[in-house]
Design an enzyme around this catalytic site. Structure first.
Site, mmCIF file in Angstrom:
data_model
loop_
_atom_site.group_PDB
_atom_site.id
_atom_site.type_symbol
_atom_site.label_atom_id
_atom_site.label_comp_id
_atom_site.label_asym_id
_atom_site.label_seq_id
_atom_site.Cartn_x
_atom_site.Cartn_y
_atom_site.Cartn_z
ATOM 1 N N TRP A 111 -4.960 -0.303 9.551
ATOM 2 C CA TRP A 111 -3.594 0.200 9.653
ATOM 3 C C TRP A 111 -3.284 0.596 11.098
ATOM 4 O O TRP A 111 -4.170 0.703 11.926
ATOM 5 C CB TRP A 111 -3.352 1.387 8.718
ATOM 6 C CG TRP A 111 -4.391 2.470 8.742
ATOM 7 C CD1 TRP A 111 -5.558 2.505 8.011
ATOM 8 C CD2 TRP A 111 -4.372 3.673 9.526
ATOM 9 N NE1 TRP A 111 -6.257 3.658 8.305
ATOM 10 C CE2 TRP A 111 -5.547 4.391 9.209
ATOM 11 C CE3 TRP A 111 -3.476 4.220 10.443
ATOM 12 C CZ2 TRP A 111 -5.860 5.624 9.793
ATOM 13 C CZ3 TRP A 111 -3.764 5.446 11.031
ATOM 14 C CH2 TRP A 111 -4.952 6.127 10.701
ATOM 15 N N SER A 112 -1.998 0.752 11.360
ATOM 16 C CA SER A 112 -1.491 1.093 12.700
ATOM 17 C C SER A 112 -1.883 0.077 13.762
ATOM 18 O O SER A 112 -2.399 0.435 14.831
ATOM 19 C CB SER A 112 -1.979 2.488 13.120
ATOM 20 O OG SER A 112 -1.226 2.971 14.221
ATOM 21 N N PRO A 113 -1.630 -1.221 13.538
ATOM 22 C CA PRO A 113 -1.991 -2.240 14.536
ATOM 23 C C PRO A 113 -1.212 -2.087 15.840
ATOM 24 O O PRO A 113 -1.633 -2.602 16.875
ATOM 25 C CB PRO A 113 -1.641 -3.554 13.833
ATOM 26 C CG PRO A 113 -0.564 -3.195 12.863
ATOM 27 C CD PRO A 113 -0.949 -1.826 12.371
ATOM 28 N N ALA A 144 -0.366 0.999 17.023
ATOM 29 C CA ALA A 144 -0.648 2.356 17.507
ATOM 30 C C ALA A 144 0.589 3.244 17.480
ATOM 31 O O ALA A 144 0.993 3.810 18.501
ATOM 32 C CB ALA A 144 -1.237 2.305 18.926
ATOM 33 N N CYS A 145 1.184 3.359 16.292
ATOM 34 C CA CYS A 145 2.381 4.193 16.105
ATOM 35 C C CYS A 145 3.531 3.769 17.032
ATOM 36 O O CYS A 145 4.322 4.601 17.481
ATOM 37 C CB CYS A 145 2.065 5.668 16.319
ATOM 38 S SG CYS A 145 0.961 6.363 15.076
ATOM 39 N N ASP A 170 0.820 -1.208 0.000
ATOM 40 C CA ASP A 170 0.000 0.000 0.000
ATOM 41 C C ASP A 170 0.855 1.259 0.000
ATOM 42 O O ASP A 170 1.850 1.353 0.724
ATOM 43 C CB ASP A 170 -0.909 0.003 1.236
ATOM 44 C CG ASP A 170 -1.757 1.254 1.319
ATOM 45 O OD1 ASP A 170 -2.679 1.399 0.498
ATOM 46 O OD2 ASP A 170 -1.488 2.098 2.200
ATOM 47 N N SER A 195 -10.961 5.599 2.542
ATOM 48 C CA SER A 195 -9.997 5.644 3.644
ATOM 49 C C SER A 195 -10.392 6.758 4.598
ATOM 50 O O SER A 195 -10.541 7.919 4.184
ATOM 51 C CB SER A 195 -8.582 5.896 3.106
ATOM 52 O OG SER A 195 -7.634 5.960 4.163
ATOM 53 N N TYR A 228 2.615 10.280 0.144
ATOM 54 C CA TYR A 228 3.772 9.773 0.885
ATOM 55 C C TYR A 228 5.072 10.277 0.270
ATOM 56 O O TYR A 228 5.380 9.984 -0.886
ATOM 57 C CB TYR A 228 3.785 8.239 0.914
ATOM 58 C CG TYR A 228 2.649 7.606 1.694
ATOM 59 C CD1 TYR A 228 1.872 8.345 2.575
ATOM 60 C CD2 TYR A 228 2.358 6.260 1.550
ATOM 61 C CE1 TYR A 228 0.834 7.770 3.278
ATOM 62 C CE2 TYR A 228 1.312 5.665 2.262
ATOM 63 C CZ TYR A 228 0.560 6.424 3.118
ATOM 64 O OH TYR A 228 -0.466 5.850 3.822
#
Length: 395
Positions: A271-273, A275-276, A113, A216, A118
């Protein structure tokens, strides 16, 4: 290689004439010819692989025999995606981007992705160069990109028909590809009528620039509106939503989106599983100098970690570590496998920056069967944030 055919007795029996008094003298020959054709097809199928009736194959989830990767349908479309994919961060670290993508591909990952925003388009260029250099079959990859922030000009951002078409053309040029598999509308655009967005997405699909489209950061109501417009004007509806989902962010994916999944077939690419990076456990004793939260551009993350809620989260993560130890896995693996339990989640995007971290995260697939209903209940007790609605999960 597995080849499947939908087998029926249609064509194997002699055709019935519409005239009851007229005898069909050619029916034995017709049936024999049909059986001969069927035997030929069966022999070809067996020479290529195993032969099976179509209804004997589960289309919901299958496993790569060589890699152990699991594959799921993207929403209720026919597109098969790896349950783990690579997201934004692997492209930002250019020196290791090729290594990360190679590790992922060799472990069965087929979903990669990116987005036009980006690194101001450089991420798409890096991804395209890697695909070209590695000579991977285009048909074995699922490449997705997102549109909204394309440039500084007023017409280079948003979801107008102009930017969707021109923006996707720009992405394809940077990717050096003829098409992407899924193009995402990144956040809803209040300045553009929903009908214009859906018509533009239908246009890029009909013209071979993308196979599917998704949303999204859209709300369930906005996704439903897009679906309704598509049905009203005979256009193409979205197949999935990209949404943030992790142990501390559950409401949208567990409360709002399941109804859309069951009613209109919209799945989730989460996304972000981790948490950053918060769920990795590295912030348990403060902010390490080499961490993302120590960077000026991530001041918001630092403040979040050091807040009272942040300290409470770290305490919960410490308890979750004990569950991970019992399952013989790491905390990140537990967190990613937990995300994969959700029925509507087609794939979880990993935001990794180094090979060791990627290898560890890919190991979450082996943890997935270990998260039983009892383990999930123990996790819910520690988190104390389970949305109040009935949920169905698969293992």
């Amino acid at each position: 290689m597995q080849v499947s055919f939908a087998c029926t007795d249609h064509g194997l029996k002699a055709p019935r004439t519409s005239e009851p008094n007229k005898q069909n003298t050619s029916s034995p020959n017709t049936a024999s010819a049909a059986r001969a054709r069927f035997r030929t097809v069966a022999l070809i199928a067996r020479s290529l692989g195993s032969f099976a009736h179509r209804h004997h194959i589960s289309l919901k989830e299958s496993t790569g025999k060589l890699t152990g990767m699991k594959y799921r349908n993207l929403g209720k479309s026919g597109l098969r995606v790896s349950c783990l994919g690579l997201g934004k961060h692997f492209l930002i670290y250019k020196p290791v981007a090729e290594q990360l993508m190679t590790i992922a591909y060799e472990n069965g990952v087929n979903l990669f992705d990116t987005a036009e925003v980006y690194s101001a388009g450089k991420a798409e260029i890096i991804l395209g160069n890697i695909i070209k250099k590695k000579c991977w079959r285009r048909s074995s990859l699922v490449i997705t990109t997102k549109l909204y922030w394309g440039g500084k000009a007023e017409t280079e951002r948003g979801l107008s028909r102009k930017h969707i078409i021109e923006g996707l053309k720009g992405s394809l040029q940077r990717l050096q590809l003829e098409y992407v598999d899924v193009v995402f509308a990144n956040r809803p655009d209040s300045n553009t009528p929903m009908e214009e967005i859906v018509r533009a997405m239908t246009h890029v699909i009909n013209h071979g620039m993308s196979m599917y489209w998704g949303t999204s950061r859209w709300s369930a109501m906005e996704i439903m509106e897009a679906y309704s417009v598509a049905r009203q004007f005979n256009l193409i509806p979205p197949v999935c939503e990209q949404a943030e989902y992790h142990l501390f962010q559950r409401d949208k994916v567990e409360m709002q989106l399941p109804e859309l999944y069951h009613k209109i077939g919209v799945g989730v690419v989460s996304w972000s599983p981790l948490a950053c990076g918060i769920i990795t456990g590295k912030y348990e004793n403060g902010i390490p100098e080499s961490s993302r939260a120590s960077l000026k551009s991530y001041q918001w993350l630092k403040e979040k970690i050091l807040s009272e809620d942040g300290r409470k989260q770290q305490a919960k993560l410490k308890e979750l570590t004990h569950i991970a130890e019992k399952l013989s896995c790491t905390l990140p693996q537990l967190a990613i496998a937990w995300c994969l339990r959700n029925e509507g989640v087609s794939s979880v995007l990993l935001g990794t920056s180094n090979p060791a971290q990627l290898t560890e995260n890919l190991g979450a697939i082996q943890v997935l069967p270990k998260i039983t209903a009892l383990v999930a209940s123990d996790i819910d007790k520690i988190l104390g944030n389970r949305p109040q609605s009935k949920k169905d999960y698969h293992h």
